[in-house]
Every structure is written in C-alpha cells, then in structure tokens.
Scaffold this active site. Structure first.
Site, short mmCIF file in Angstrom:
data_model
loop_
_atom_site.label_atom_id
_atom_site.label_comp_id
_atom_site.label_asym_id
_atom_site.label_seq_id
_atom_site.Cartn_x
_atom_site.Cartn_y
_atom_site.Cartn_z
N ALA A 51 0.83 -1.21 0.00
CA ALA A 51 0.00 0.00 0.00
C ALA A 51 0.86 1.26 0.00
O ALA A 51 0.47 2.29 -0.56
CB ALA A 51 -0.94 0.00 1.20
N THR A 52 2.05 1.20 0.60
CA THR A 52 2.92 2.38 0.61
C THR A 52 3.26 2.78 -0.82
O THR A 52 3.12 3.95 -1.20
CB THR A 52 4.22 2.08 1.39
N GLN A 159 -6.60 -1.08 5.25
CA GLN A 159 -7.25 -1.68 6.42
C GLN A 159 -8.65 -2.22 6.11
O GLN A 159 -9.21 -2.94 6.92
CB GLN A 159 -7.37 -0.65 7.55
N HIS A 181 -0.98 -8.02 3.19
CA HIS A 181 -0.67 -8.51 4.54
C HIS A 181 -1.64 -8.07 5.62
O HIS A 181 -1.55 -8.54 6.75
CB HIS A 181 0.78 -8.19 4.92
N THR A 221 9.72 -6.89 -13.21
CA THR A 221 9.12 -8.22 -13.29
C THR A 221 8.21 -8.46 -12.09
O THR A 221 8.58 -8.16 -10.96
CB THR A 221 10.23 -9.29 -13.33
N CYS A 307 4.05 1.04 12.12
CA CYS A 307 5.01 1.81 11.33
C CYS A 307 5.67 2.91 12.15
O CYS A 307 6.60 3.55 11.70
CB CYS A 307 4.33 2.43 10.13
C1 LIG Z 1 -0.39 -1.00 6.63
C2 LIG Z 1 -0.88 0.24 6.02
C3 LIG Z 1 -0.18 0.88 4.99
C4 LIG Z 1 1.14 0.36 4.48
O1 LIG Z 1 0.97 -0.79 3.73
P1 LIG Z 1 2.26 -1.64 3.25
O2 LIG Z 1 1.66 -2.67 2.36
O3 LIG Z 1 2.86 -2.17 4.49
O4 LIG Z 1 3.15 -0.70 2.51
C5 LIG Z 1 -0.71 2.02 4.43
N1 LIG Z 1 -1.87 2.53 4.87
C6 LIG Z 1 -2.57 1.97 5.87
C7 LIG Z 1 -3.86 2.57 6.29
C8 LIG Z 1 -2.10 0.81 6.47
O5 LIG Z 1 -2.80 0.26 7.46
#
Ligand SMILES: *Cc1c(COP(=O)(O)O)cnc(C)c1O
Length: 358
Positions: A51-52, A159, A181, A221, A307
C-alpha cells in the site's frame, strides 16, 4: 504460493513459452480475484510492493500528471504516513496540501471538505478505514463531491479490503490502494486500482521507470508467488467477510462491555462507523509505558501504528482527535482476527482490568 517458487518459476512477461504462460495465467487469476473484490475490471489493477508504493504512485503520479490543471491536494490529518509523507514531499516541490481536521469521533466533516476545494484542486485522498482507531470515513459522500467537481478521488484501503464491503463504482473512487498482509496474505505485495473503464480515465505519471509492465505504470518483473498469495488471501477473505465481520464485531463489542466501566476510559473513534475487528481505548491518569509493559506477557498489544512503534512521539491520529500527549500514550489498540476466540477476549479483558486498576 509454493509451486511458483520452484516448479513453476516462469516469468509472466515471457510469453514465448509454456513456463511464461503458466506464470501469466496465475497472475491473471489473482488479478481477477482482486478486481472482483472491489468491483473493478482486471485491467484496472496495477500490482505494487504494497500500500505504501500504491499510495506513492497514486499521489505523486496524479500530482505530476495533472500539474497543468492545478497544484492543490486535499487529505486528512489522520491519514497513514504512507499518504502524509508523499503529500509533505510534494509541498517541497511547490504543491499546496490541505490537511483537514477530524472531529473527536475521528470522522471528517463533509461541509469542511466541500469548503476546501478550489479551482486548483486536482486530488482528494481520504483513507477508507483508519489503522489506529478503525473509523470508516464517509467515502460515498466524498466520492460524490469529487465527481461533481471533477476532482480525482483516491483512498488508502489497506485496512478495509476483505474486512468491510468495498466497491469502487458505488463509492466513486478513481484510485484505491490495497495490500495483502492486512488480510493474511504475504508481506511485500499490494496493488493500486486505477480507473480506466467507466467514467474518465485517470492519468498517472509512473514513479518507477523501466519496462512496459503493468501498462507502463509500474516497471519491473512481477513477483508471481506473492501475487498468487495475494489473490488467494483476497478470495478467502471475501468468502468469509460477512460472517467474520459479524463474529468479530460481537467479540469486539463484548470486549468493550467488559472494559467500559474502568475509571478514566475513553473509546477512541466512532463506535458504529468503524471496523468490526478494531477497538482503541485510552486511559486518563495511567502511564502508557507501564500499562503496556504489564500487559506484554498476556496480550500482544500496541498503542498506535506498527510503522511508528520505534517513534517516541505520541500518535498523530490520537492528537488529531483531541488527546493530549499523555492520554495518547496511555492507549491500547486491540486488533481481533481470524484466530481470536471468546475465551481469549475474556483473558485479555481480565488482564487489562487488572493492569489498569493496579
Ligand atoms: C499497513 C498500512 C499501509 C502500508 O501498507 P504496506 O503494504 O505495508 O506498505 C498504508 N496505509 C494503511 C492505512 C495501512 O494500514
């Protein structure tokens, strides 16, 4: 996932032989699984490392692609750092960012959002569900405002995916960040939904340059085993979503019932507009570090975000809902999950009651 580390190790972009076809078929199946989960078309899914990266591609990608139309972005103070940090970076390049406040329930005020638009606004980014306090922002209303003003609407749904219903059409979303994850999939794989089928196509400037993979929006890739795991995790979560939300919501409400009479307790975030598996509480007059250290042996808890757990500063989310530093530190964030049982909830409740009273 395992066969795609060994027997089936083909490159999904090598379409001249059967090894490549097998890998491509597996990626394609996962892409369909993801698209179906959010009401999108498979061609609208761009795989990323999480998500980052999806947030970075969405926010910086829109900023760069729409610079000729405007330089103003609207987001919210309680966003994840994976949204706030790209926005702050864009400010150093001359973009203007409005960080909307939230009420004490953690929700933004739609009228305040409506008033924040200007003729330079190119993007609104509001998370679906908050990672610390679990509140669900009113995405459908925000989507309508953005649609009326022809402004691109992005949401970080890391989330929310697999935990609550999510549909990019009914919510009016142009961009949606997801990650594996947070729903029991592997770490290091995520995706960005990018609208191109119904309504205006969203233009994005790629943030990783190289080959033509992922429609030129994300070179490199594809990580086939992780993508296969992502697709499988989403399929499982969707199949169980309604039932599991009900089960966890009931357990969470029971946990709150057990704790709500403790002296000085605050429930963080709206109790109805929230994820079923999240409970966040703060305690007046309690030292946060001591509370967590007394619970550590019994309950796997955190106060804020994973984080920022190395960061001694109190949570920006809890400060945005009006908590002073000390109360923000005296916060427990409970995350219930697939393995959580009623018996465990009772044990956790007893441990918390004992620790707070002592
Ligand atoms: C965990 C999370 C992220 C980061 O996701 P990653 O896949 O670890 O990069 C971003 N935004 C929210 C709201 C999250 O809970």
């Amino acid at each position: 996932m395992l066969p795609f580390f060994s027997e089936s190790f083909g490159n999904p972009h090598s379409l001249n032989h059967s090894y490549g076809w097998a890998a491509e078929a597996a990626v394609s199946q996962a892409r369909q699984e993801l698209a179906a989960a959010i009401g999108a078309d498979p061609t609208e899914i761009i795989f990323t490392s999480g998500a980052t990266e999806a947030n970075n591609l969405a926010i910086k990608g829109v900023a760069e692609a729409y610079l000729a139309q405007g330089n103003h972005i609207i987001t919210v103070q309680t966003e994840h750092n994976a949204v706030l940090a790209p926005c702050r970076y864009l400010e150093t390049l001359g973009f203007r960012v409005t960080y909307l406040p939230v009420g004490s329930n953690g929700l933004l005020d739609i009228a305040q959002l409506a008033a924040a638009f200007c003729d330079q606004t190119i993007l609104v980014s509001v998370m679906a569900a908050n990672n610390e306090i679990g509140v669900l922002q009113p995405l459908a209303q925000i989507g309508q405002l953005c649609c009326d003003r022809k402004v691109i609407f992005h949401s970080d749904a890391a989330q929310a995916l697999g935990h609550i219903p999510l549909n990019v059409q009914t919510l009016g979303l142009d961009l949606l960040s997801i990650t594996a994850h947070k729903l029991y999939g592997p770490k290091g794989i995520g995706a960005l939904y990018v609208r191109r089928r119904q309504g205006p196509r969203v233009q994005l400037a790629p943030q990783i340059h190289g080959g033509p993979q992922e429609r030129g929006l994300r070179a490199g890739t594809l990580n086939v085993p992780l993508i296969v795991g992502f697709g499988e995790a989403v399929g499982l979560a969707m199949a169980e979503q309604v039932e599991e939300a009900q089960r966890l919501g009931t357990l969470r409400d029971h946990l709150w019932q057990r704790l709500c009479d403790l002296p000085g307790i605050h429930l963080n975030g709206d109790l109805t507009q929230r994820l079923p598996h999240n409970l966040s509480v703060s305690f007046e007059g309690v030292e946060g570090n001591i509370l967590l250290s007394r619970l550590r042996a019994t309950v796997a808890l955190s106060s804020g975000s994973a984080c920022s757990s190395a960061d001694p500063a109190p949570s920006h989310v809890l400060k945005a809902i009006g908590h002073r530093d000390k109360l923000a530190r005296a916060t427990l964030r409970f995350g219930l999950g697939r393995g959580t049982t009623a018996e465990e909830i009772e044990r956790a409740a007893q441990a918390v009651i004992k620790a707070v009273k002592s």
